[in-house]
Design an enzyme around this catalytic site. Sequence first.
Site, PDB file in Angstrom:
ATOM      1  N   SER A  88     -21.581   2.269 -84.848  1.00 17.37           N
ATOM      2  CA  SER A  88     -22.597   2.902 -84.001  1.00 17.37           C
ATOM      3  C   SER A  88     -23.357   1.932 -83.105  1.00 17.37           C
ATOM      4  CB  SER A  88     -23.596   3.691 -84.858  1.00 17.37           C
ATOM      5  OG  SER A  88     -24.420   2.812 -85.600  1.00 17.37           O
ATOM      6  N   LYS A 122     -30.204   0.485 -85.485  1.00 17.51           N
ATOM      7  CA  LYS A 122     -30.205   1.209 -84.209  1.00 17.51           C
ATOM      8  C   LYS A 122     -31.155   0.512 -83.242  1.00 17.51           C
ATOM      9  CE  LYS A 122     -27.707   4.816 -85.544  1.00 17.51           C
ATOM     10  NZ  LYS A 122     -26.925   4.137 -86.553  1.00 17.51           N
TER      11      LYS A 122
END
Length: 145
Positions: free
Chosen positions: A64, A101
Site C-alpha cells: 500500500s 500510511k
Amino acid sequence: MSTVYHRPADPSGDDSYVRPLFADRCQAGFPSPATDYAEQELDLNSYCISRPAATFFLRASGESMNQAGVQNGDLLVVDRAEKPQHGDIVIAEIDGEFTVKRLLLRPRPALEPVSDSPEFRTLYPENICIFGVVTHVIHRTRELR
C-alpha cells in the site's frame, strides 16, 4: 500489516558501527578510484536515530505504500517523539493493528496509501492514533542468499 519489533541499537554503546563516509558523490556508480581516503566517518545509528528512547523499528508488510518508497519487507525507523505533520509517513493504529500510511491533515484528517494499485483506498477514521513518524526506510537492493 504484520509487525516485527526490533530493539534499537544504543548509539553510545558497543552496538555502534562507524564506517567511512566518502566526500565524493557518486552518479549511479562507485566513489572515484582517486578518492583513497574517507573525509569523515558515519555511524548509521547516529544518522538514523536522533532520540534512542523514542525510536523503534518495524518491518513493512504489503504494497500500500510502494510509490512512497516503502516496499514489502523494508525496515522502517520510527520516531515516537517526532510531531506528525501533513504529508508525513506515519505508523497509525486502526482497529487495534498498525498500518503505515501518509498522514493528511487537510482538508480533513486522513490516512492515505501511496500505491500503484487502485485496491487501496484513503482511510477517514473518526480518531487517528499516530504511533510514530517514519524517519527512514531501509531497503535491501539484493536478496539474501
